[in-house]
Design an enzyme around this catalytic site. Structure first.
Site, mmCIF file in Angstrom:
data_model
loop_
_atom_site.group_PDB
_atom_site.id
_atom_site.type_symbol
_atom_site.label_atom_id
_atom_site.label_comp_id
_atom_site.label_asym_id
_atom_site.label_seq_id
_atom_site.Cartn_x
_atom_site.Cartn_y
_atom_site.Cartn_z
ATOM 1 N N LYS A 1 0.852 -1.200 0.000
ATOM 2 C CA LYS A 1 0.000 0.000 0.000
ATOM 3 C C LYS A 1 0.882 1.242 0.000
ATOM 4 O O LYS A 1 1.887 1.307 0.723
ATOM 5 C CB LYS A 1 -0.895 -0.017 1.230
ATOM 6 C CG LYS A 1 -1.883 1.145 1.304
ATOM 7 C CD LYS A 1 -2.763 1.032 2.537
ATOM 8 C CE LYS A 1 -3.757 2.175 2.659
ATOM 9 N NZ LYS A 1 -4.581 2.073 3.877
ATOM 10 N N SER B 1 -9.644 2.180 3.294
ATOM 11 C CA SER B 1 -8.810 2.900 2.355
ATOM 12 C C SER B 1 -7.863 2.017 1.551
ATOM 13 O O SER B 1 -7.366 2.441 0.510
ATOM 14 C CB SER B 1 -7.991 3.939 3.116
ATOM 15 O OG SER B 1 -7.087 3.303 4.011
ATOM 16 N N SER C 1 -9.588 -0.268 7.548
ATOM 17 C CA SER C 1 -9.111 -0.234 6.161
ATOM 18 C C SER C 1 -8.479 -1.497 5.610
ATOM 19 O O SER C 1 -8.161 -1.525 4.425
ATOM 20 C CB SER C 1 -8.125 0.907 5.975
ATOM 21 O OG SER C 1 -8.833 2.091 5.818
HETATM 22 N N1 GLN Z 1 -12.684 4.687 6.627
HETATM 23 C C1 GLN Z 1 -11.973 5.165 7.776
HETATM 24 C C2 GLN Z 1 -11.562 6.595 7.577
HETATM 25 O O1 GLN Z 1 -11.881 7.139 6.589
HETATM 26 C C3 GLN Z 1 -10.819 4.312 8.061
HETATM 27 C C4 GLN Z 1 -9.664 4.511 7.189
HETATM 28 C C5 GLN Z 1 -8.512 3.677 7.596
HETATM 29 O O2 GLN Z 1 -8.663 2.688 8.313
HETATM 30 N N2 GLN Z 1 -7.351 4.063 7.153
HETATM 31 O O3 GLN Z 1 -10.950 7.185 8.407
#
Ligand code: GLN
Length: 484
Positions: free
Chosen positions: A86, A161, A185
């Site tokens: 990632k 994400s 995420s």
């Molecule tokens: N969807 C969550 C956010 O927007 C988590 C994102 C993540 O875990 N990096 O913060």
């Protein structure tokens, strides 16, 4: 591409299969890497999972591994296994952008500990994977480099994400990938794409080289096609790192070996708060089937309550944005990446660099976070959220006195359509309702495929475990996997 190389690349590749093919030299590592690069060339224009490829580094490593195999040396545990990273983890040999314009073409000078450990374990690092900008999002639509499409249904999001990390594994463009989590995420995109996604306990895996979003919540975790592969990946990346003071000294068990132990006799909690209003009926039915499979395997199912769950989303979006507003202050046009053209003054340079470099969601988070930390609001929002975080953690500590693991849906619905929630940030935030709790409490969790909806979309079951309970949740996940 030869037939055997394409076999490794396309059909839900696994770590043992890839490594065995390197060891017995039926498909050498170089050929596997070339097979994946061909698959990526064919598929990525549509899926958009990859932001950059590190071909030179990958092929040099693959050649090293093949030379070891040719000499008959003992091969490391991930020898020749092709893996994607990632793009919020630093890695030399390709740009590190966090899917943001502000880090466009930024070359990190060092590898994240997790990246270095994978390569030391013999992995071939194919390149960097698309994600929401600075890992802020639940659909991968916040990337400055375009959304990722869900390989199981191209009109759907892959989740976020770590959308690129999930999509790459689901589409056979890597054997495994690294994602990160701040609030769901890895687990949520794993459930949307039909793969396994693991959230290790906070401190289990080093954060060194992970571009910080919310440091008290951020973690690194793998995506794989099987639970066994998740265990192998975790073993390679886990353990204390002197470069991360929050990494734990706790010993690293042999997770794959512990998968041999039966799940019989384990007590599985079913929290009522995760099966209420807003849960898609097909998701509910699939998770109930997973529960029935666990019962059939000899687990004891117990109804439990995690009473502070309704406050989790609000708590998470106060704390995560507060920490983000502090962490993202470093992107000022001086030290990294993008800088606005022809600034009139220093302040103008800062202002325009950040205005032009950050996307809308990142700016929203910085504004929210600055607000909740500001004098006059700090007590009402930030301090209150810290207190509620403690209550949420206590819910879990209390539950784990009477159960070994907890079973829930990973997400309330299967993958939604691209564009469906982009105009409504609150609806997007609510997609994280079942996942953010584990991040707040610091505990571990895993999402494992447990069914397919009538529209053909994957559904994930989530298993949550106590701090350092990875071996147990992986065993439970494998029992669900075997019942599919
Ligand atoms: N969807 C969550 C956010 O927007 C988590 C994102 C993540 O875990 N990096 O913060």
């Amino acid at each position: 591409m030869t037939n055997s190389a394409s076999t490794i690349a396309h059909q839900a590749p696994t770590i043992p299969a890839a490594r065995n093919a390197v060891q017995d030299r039926t498909v050498p590592a170089t050929q596997q890497a070339e097979g994946f690069y061909q698959r990526i060339a064919a598929r990525n224009p549509e899926i958009n999972a990859w932001l950059a490829l590190s071909r030179e580094r990958a092929l040099a490593q693959a050649a090293r591994i093949d030379a070891m195999a040719a000499r008959g040396d003992e091969l490391p545990p991930l020898a020749g296994v092709c893996i994607g990273i990632k793009d919020v983890l630093t890695m030399t040999g390709a740009p590190t952008t966090a899917a943001s314009k502000i880090l466009e073409s930024y070359q990190a000078p060092y590898d994240a500990t997790t990246v270095a450990r994978l390569e030391q374990a013999g992995a071939v690092l194919l390149g960097k994977l698309n994600c929401d900008e600075f890992a802020m999002g639940s659909s991968n639509e916040n990337s400055a480099y375009g959304p990722v499409r869900n390989p199981r249904a191209l009109d759907r999001v892959p989740g976020g994400s770590s959308g690129g990390s999930a999509a790459a594994v689901a589409d056979g463009m890597a054997v495994a990938t690294l994602g990160t989590e701040t609030g769901g995420s890895t687990r949520q995109p794993a459930s949307f794409c039909g793969v396994v996604g693991l959230l290790p306990t906070y401190g289990r895996v080093s954060r060194y080289g992970l571009i910080a979003f919310a440091s008290s919540l951020d973690r690194v975790g793998p995506f794989t096609n099987t639970v066994e592969d998740a265990a192998l990946m975790l073993h390679a990346i886990a353990g204390h790192d002197p470069m991360d003071a929050t990494s734990a000294l706790h010993p690293v068990p042999d997770y794959a070996a512990s998968l041999q132990q039966p799940v019989k006799g384990l007590r599985i909690g079913i929290p009522e708060e995760y099966f209420g209003e807003g849960l898609d009926p097909e998701v509910r039915a699939a998770v109930e089937r997973a529960a029935a499979a666990l019962r059939a395997a000899g687990c004891e199912l117990k109804k439990i309550s995690l009473p502070h769950t309704p406050y989790a989303i609000a708590t998470y979006y106060v704390l995560a944005t507060a920490e983000a507003s502090a962490n993202l202050a470093r992107f000022d046009g001086v030290r990294y990446g993008y800088r606005a053209d022809h600034p009139k003054t220093l302040a103008d340079m800062y202002r325009r660099t950040r205005d032009e470099g950050f996307g809308t969601e990142v700016k929203r988070r910085i504004l929210l976070g600055t607000y909740v930390l500001s004098a006059g609001y700090y007590d009402a929002y930030y301090r209150k959220a810290q207190q509620v975080r403690t209550l949420l953690t206590r819910d879990f500590l209390h539950a784990f006195q009477s159960v070994d693991a907890i079973l829930t849906p990973t997400a309330p619905t299967p993958a939604f359509r691209l564009g469906e929630k982009t105009d409504d940030p609150l609806a997007m935030y609510l997609a994280d309702i079942f996942t953010v709790t584990a991040n707040l409490a610091g505990i571990c969790g895993v999402s494992v495929p447990c069914g397919i909806s009538s529209e053909g979309l994957p559904i994930g079951a989530q298993i949550l475990g106590p701090h350092f309970g990875e071996a147990t949740i992986l065993r439970v996940a494998q029992a669900i996997e075997q019942a599919q």
